[in-house]
Design a protein around this motif. Structure first.
Motif, mmCIF file in Angstrom:
data_model
loop_
_atom_site.group_PDB
_atom_site.id
_atom_site.type_symbol
_atom_site.label_atom_id
_atom_site.label_comp_id
_atom_site.label_asym_id
_atom_site.label_seq_id
_atom_site.Cartn_x
_atom_site.Cartn_y
_atom_site.Cartn_z
ATOM 1 N N ALA B 166 -0.230 12.691 -30.136
ATOM 2 C CA ALA B 166 -1.584 12.278 -29.450
ATOM 3 C C ALA B 166 -1.729 13.329 -28.292
ATOM 4 C CB ALA B 166 -1.338 10.783 -28.912
ATOM 5 N N ARG B 167 -0.750 13.599 -27.526
ATOM 6 C CA ARG B 167 -0.845 14.656 -26.305
ATOM 7 C C ARG B 167 -1.450 15.920 -27.180
ATOM 8 N NH1 ARG B 167 1.751 14.039 -21.840
ATOM 9 N NH2 ARG B 167 0.264 15.855 -20.997
ATOM 10 N N ASP B 168 -0.715 16.248 -28.174
ATOM 11 C CA ASP B 168 -0.976 17.522 -28.809
ATOM 12 C C ASP B 168 -2.416 17.593 -29.517
ATOM 13 O OD1 ASP B 168 0.068 20.118 -30.187
ATOM 14 O OD2 ASP B 168 -0.470 19.219 -31.791
ATOM 15 N N LEU B 169 -2.885 16.326 -29.779
ATOM 16 C CA LEU B 169 -4.527 16.293 -30.459
ATOM 17 C C LEU B 169 -5.528 16.145 -29.288
ATOM 18 C CD1 LEU B 169 -3.309 14.511 -33.566
ATOM 19 C CD2 LEU B 169 -4.071 16.679 -33.280
ATOM 20 N N GLY B 170 -4.990 16.381 -27.950
ATOM 21 C CA GLY B 170 -5.946 16.134 -26.971
ATOM 22 C C GLY B 170 -5.848 14.880 -25.979
ATOM 23 N N ALA B 171 -4.795 14.181 -26.187
ATOM 24 C CA ALA B 171 -4.984 12.834 -25.491
ATOM 25 C C ALA B 171 -4.303 13.075 -24.176
ATOM 26 C CB ALA B 171 -4.323 11.861 -26.195
#
Ligand SMILES: Nc1ncnc2c1ncn2[C@@H]1O[C@H](COP(=O)(O)OP(=O)(O)OP(=O)(O)O)[C@@H](O)[C@H]1O
Ligand SMILES: [Mg+2]
Lengths: 364, 259
Positions: B166-171
């Motif tokens: 999720a973080r990696d995808l921009g969260a």
């Protein structure tokens, strides 16, 4: 069309500021220390646009740590990471133009395959129509059309793998990071996924960094391989370079089978046991001459080789594709030779040799 | 043969235990429908009179209102705070988190009477006036450990690759929680909240000490007992039993507890 899609990446405005020919990723003195345990020693590395780099090394050598530093999940304890000319060392993962495929995939169980793939674009507030289009594009690219409405838990390992890949690729990352993505798959599926990865890289271009501990996988996929050992970057080069001209003993042995013959280097020349000397710049002292088993010649062909020794066969193994001989030389070294002919038996005396072009010299 | 006897003996002991434990509850429910003022067998007939008597009492409605307020506040409060605590605990190093868990768990293991006295001392030292607010605070101390325990266990086997993705995808951390962690652990949170509510709903001792005035359902039972035994107590008991069992059963169902 996909190529255009990659080029119009949301992160691309920065590209103009970078002089042509500058590497896409530049690591300068990057290191990681876990409370006194040095998982990655300071290393320099550059990755060019369009590269398919494989980080190769045994378990625990720091591959994942290095990859996670690239992705922003681990802050280096020293050094600097630049992506496309921008210092990203202090940026969290969500602010980086890299995307990662995790070893456990990390798919969201409460979303369908389509929703998983579109997650990143939805967060970026991409218009719904564009999200739908690009998700469809990805679903086609990784051939998941038949499963797109399923939950990821209802997919096989290989299918889940493809969802994870699509979910990262849809973000059009400047660098796609993959941490042993095929480790959990059986050999056959693994080979199929490797083919698929190659196809993807050819189709969409882009820059991939791929972690693996399997040297055949690294060679099958990457155009450049970074070999790591104990937190050190030991060699970075093409498959040919690391296989045919390994930089040291570890790389020699890790990327394939290798024979080592002791020798001495004096004044930039290495003397071989048959009296021949070869030019080999480097520090004076004990060295090892390496040569691959399949490059050794035995019997009649060996007599014409640059280096030719006498020895006797101590073991013969028929391995299907080739016959493996263990030969004890007169100078007392045991060499392993892979040959196609199988007409020697244990006890036979024979000649064994190799050409200078097939050997390399490393410090011992 | 011997084995046969042993097995039968075990069965008999088991049945007796179950009977011993459930008989009083069954009696309460039974007598709440009994058409007689005296609580003796045989049952003369069935009636809803005692429920009618109960519902016509003013103090019942006051107690019900208080119980609802306390239960809901405790359920919401202990779920929110307990979840936050659990999220911190799972990030701690193992030894620190073990220490934190045992500290948080302390009120759960203390005798309620001691806990009640301790809290009473604290509140009077601080000059806090007793009210529903103090009841809620007191209930939080012993319901929160359950929430922390349940949520920590859930978070521990939460696949961190999901959060990393999720973080990696921009969260941002908060967006990752909102869009990934929360939807996935939501059933656990509901379950934990309902367990906290069940514990709060039937607490008597601590409530009794913390309540400035008025009643909750359990203190009403106690009050009614003091003024003379009347079968409408049984009606009240049966209602509390129903509410507690209902929330617990719902909690077990939602959290997917199996045996
Ligand atoms: N959080 C941590 N704290 C302390 N040491 C760690 C931590 N994470 C990793 N290490 C250590 O750092 C070294 C490198 O770990 P890393 O995960 O990068 O290895 P790897 O090359 O990816 O290995 P594998 O192939 O087994 O995945 C290992 O020796 C590991 O024990
Ligand atoms: Mg790893």
């Amino acid at each position: 069309m996909l190529q255009r899609a990659i080029d119009s990446s949301p992160h691309s405005p920065i590209t103009d500021a970078v002089p042509a020919g500058a590497p896409l990723v530049r690591l300068t003195g990057v290191a990681k220390d876990y409370n006194g345990f040095q998982a990655v020693h300071p290393l320099d590395m550059t990755i060019e646009r369009g590269d398919f780099v494989s980080i190769l090394g045994p378990s625990g050598c720091g591959k994942t740590t290095l990859l996670r530093m690239l992705g922003g999940f681990i802050t280096p304890s020293q050094g600097r990471i630049e992506v496309d000319g921008v210092d990203v060392t202090a940026l969290p993962p969500e602010k980086r133009a890299t995307n990662m495929v995790f070893q456990g995939y990390g798919l969201f169980p409460h979303m369908s395959v389509r929703q998983n793939i579109g997650y990143g674009l939805r967060l970026a507030r991409t218009p719904a129509r564009e999200v739908a289009e690009r998700v469809e594009e990805m679903v086609d690219l990784v051939q998941l059309g038949a499963f797109a409405e399923r939950a990821p838990t209802a997919l096989s390992g290989g299918q889940q793998q493809r969802v994870a890949l699509a979910r990262a690729l849809i973000m059009r990352p400047k660098v796609l990071l993959l941490d042993e993505p095929f480790a959990a798959l059986d050999l056959k599926l693994r080979k199929a996924m490797q083919d698929e990865m190659r196809r993807l890289h050819d189709a969409i271009g882009g820059t991939f960094v791929f972690v693996t501990h399997d040297q055949t996988e690294a060679m099958a996929l990457a155009n450049r391989i970074a070999v790591m050992e104990g937190g050190h970057l030991r060699q970075l080069g093409t498959a040919e370079e690391i296989y045919l001209h390994p930089a040291n003993h570890f790389v020699s042995a890790f990327v394939g089978e290798a024979n080592f013959v002791r020798a001495m280097r004096r004044n930039g020349r290495v003397a071989l046991s048959n009296g021949l000397t070869v030019v080999s710049p480097g520090e004076d002292g004990d060295v090892e001459i390496g040569v691959r088993p399949e490059r050794l010649m035995i019997g009649a062909p060996a007599e014409g080789a640059d280096v030719c020794l006498r020895g006797s066969v101590t073991e013969r193994l028929f391995l299907g594709a080739h016959v493996q001989y263990r030969v004890l030389t007169e100078s007392g070294e045991t060499l392993v030779a892979n040959a196609l002919e199988g007409h020697f038996s244990p006890g036979d005396s024979l000649r064994i040799g190799w050409n200078l072009a097939d050997q390399w010299v490393v410090a011992s | 043969m011997k084995q046969h006897v042993a097995r039968n003996l075990g069965l008999v002991v088991g049945i007796l235990t179950v009977v011993f434990m459930t008989a009083p509850l069954v009696l309460v429910v039974l007598f709440s429908f009994n058409d007689s003022v005296v609580m003796t067998f045989p049952i003369k007939g069935l009636t809803f009179d005692w429920y009618r008597t109960l519902l016509s009492r003013d103090d019942f409605w006051g107690a019900l209102r208080n119980s609802v307020i306390v239960t809901l506040a405790v359920g919401a409060g202990s779920t929110v705070i307990g979840t936050l605590a659990a999220m911190v605990i799972v990030r701690m190093r193992p030894r620190v988190s073990a220490l934190a868990m045992s500290l948080f768990g302390l009120p759960m293991m203390m005798p309620p009477l001691v806990l009640a006295l301790a809290l009473l001392t604290l509140f009077s030292a601080l000059g806090v006036r007793l009210s529903l607010m103090t009841v809620v605070l007191a209930h939080l101390t012993f319901t929160m450990p359950f929430v922390i325990l349940i949520v920590t266990a859930r978070l521990r086997d939460f696949d961190t690759a999901m959060l990393d993705s999720a973080r990696d995808l921009g969260a941002s951390p908060w967006t990752a929680f909102r869009s990934v962690t929360f939807p996935i652990i939501r059933p656990t949170l509901f379950g934990a909240g309902l367990i906290a509510m069940a514990l709060s709903l039937d607490d008597f001792i601590i409530t009794f000490f913390m309540l400035g005035g008025g009643n909750t359902l359990p203190t009403l039972v106690w009050g009614m007992l003091r003024t003379g035994v009347d079968p409408s107590i049984n009606a009240l008991g049966a209602l509390i039993l129903l509410a507690t069992l209902g929330t617990s059963a719902l909690a077990l169902r939602i959290t997917g507890y199996r045996g």
